[in-house]
Design a protein around this motif. Structure first.
Motif, PDB file in Angstrom:
ATOM      1  N   PRO A 164      -7.806 -25.223 -49.287  1.00 37.35           N
ATOM      2  CA  PRO A 164      -7.177 -25.261 -47.963  1.00 37.35           C
ATOM      3  C   PRO A 164      -7.541 -24.033 -47.143  1.00 37.35           C
ATOM      4  O   PRO A 164      -7.828 -22.962 -47.684  1.00 37.35           O
ATOM      5  N   GLY A 165      -7.546 -24.211 -45.832  1.00 34.49           N
ATOM      6  CA  GLY A 165      -7.815 -23.092 -44.938  1.00 34.49           C
ATOM      7  C   GLY A 165      -9.248 -23.080 -44.457  1.00 34.49           C
ATOM      8  O   GLY A 165     -10.180 -23.420 -45.196  1.00 34.49           O
ATOM      9  N   ASP A 166      -9.413 -22.682 -43.193  1.00 36.53           N
ATOM     10  CA  ASP A 166     -10.742 -22.691 -42.582  1.00 36.53           C
ATOM     11  C   ASP A 166     -11.704 -21.722 -43.254  1.00 36.53           C
ATOM     12  O   ASP A 166     -12.896 -21.995 -43.360  1.00 36.53           O
ATOM     13  N   ARG A 169     -13.072 -23.269 -46.379  1.00 43.01           N
ATOM     14  CA  ARG A 169     -13.983 -24.351 -46.002  1.00 43.01           C
ATOM     15  C   ARG A 169     -15.317 -23.798 -45.525  1.00 43.01           C
ATOM     16  O   ARG A 169     -16.378 -24.349 -45.845  1.00 43.01           O
ATOM     17  N   ASP A 204      -9.444 -32.291 -36.430  1.00 40.63           N
ATOM     18  CA  ASP A 204      -9.992 -31.411 -37.457  1.00 40.63           C
ATOM     19  C   ASP A 204     -11.363 -31.884 -37.933  1.00 40.63           C
ATOM     20  O   ASP A 204     -12.313 -31.085 -38.027  1.00 40.63           O
TER      21      ASP A 204
END
Length: 225
Positions: A164-166, A169, A204
């Protein structure tokens, strides 16, 4: 077996595996054209490899070996506009994403995206390909349907395979596309780019598709390292 041994010898040699960066300024001055192979060349990948690499990075490439030629996406009426007989019937399923080796080539009208990326026509024998660098080629890797499809699939792969989290990614996207993690400056710039896409109202997945397209179009991804 002989050819396989030769290929293995080449790709595992120190000369082939060395960095493309000159060791120092003296090497650049003494051998500006790199005739002594003091460093690796850094050309853009051939047309077929550009397409295959985008599909592989996106997780779309069909690695099936052998079989009939396939007909990936190309503009409608392309043959007809060149006054050539026949009709291009686009492949479906996994055949859409077969390696470019299996793309049907017509001697007088090869696939237009490959042609723009300097794949040679087969009207004459070509000993060495011409490598150009024009804005039309960037339009192909940014807007051609197969590259857009690859960017969308790459974004979904990033979202699926990362934590999770930009930031996590982005780490996964860099590893898949470039084989490394982002620098601090790259992280800051690309996360800001992602925020701007969301500020424009993109969801997103769509925002990450834009960022995935950026990664697939980086010089580091398009050229031999």
């Amino acid at each position: 077996m002989l050819f396989r041994s030769i290929h293995r010898l080449i790709v595992t040699s120190a000369t082939y595996r060395q960095s493309s960066r000159p060791s120092d300024d003296r090497a650049r001055i003494r051998d500006p054209e790199n005739l002594l192979l003091a460093r690796a060349p850094r050309p853009r990948l051939p047309a077929e490899q550009l397409r295959d690499q985008a599909l592989e990075t996106a997780g779309l490439l069909d690695r099936a070996i052998g079989g009939e030629p396939v007909f990936p996406l190309q503009p409608d009426h392309y043959w007809e506009d060149r006054a050539l007989p026949g009709k291009w019937v686009q492949s479906v399923g996994g055949d859409r994403h077969r390696r470019s080796l299996y793309t049907y080539w017509r001697r007088m009208a090869l696939h237009p995206s490959l042609e723009i990326l300097d794949a040679p026509a087969r009207t004459v024998c070509t000993a060495r390909r011409t490598v150009s660098n024009g804005p039309t080629q960037a339009l192909v890797t940014l807007n051609d349907p197969i590259f857009v499809e690859a960017a969308d699939a790459f974004a979904l792969r990033i979202l699926k395979e990362s934590g999770p989290g930009d930031s996590a990614r982005l780490d996964r996207g860099f590893l898949l596309a470039l084989g490394r993690g982002p620098s601090a400056d790259e992280r800051e710039r690309l996360l800001e780019f992602l925020r701007r896409q969301r500020d424009r109202g993109l969801g997103d997945a769509a925002a990450w598709s834009r960022l995935a397209a950026v990664l697939l179009n980086l010089d580091e991804h398009l050229c031999r390292p």
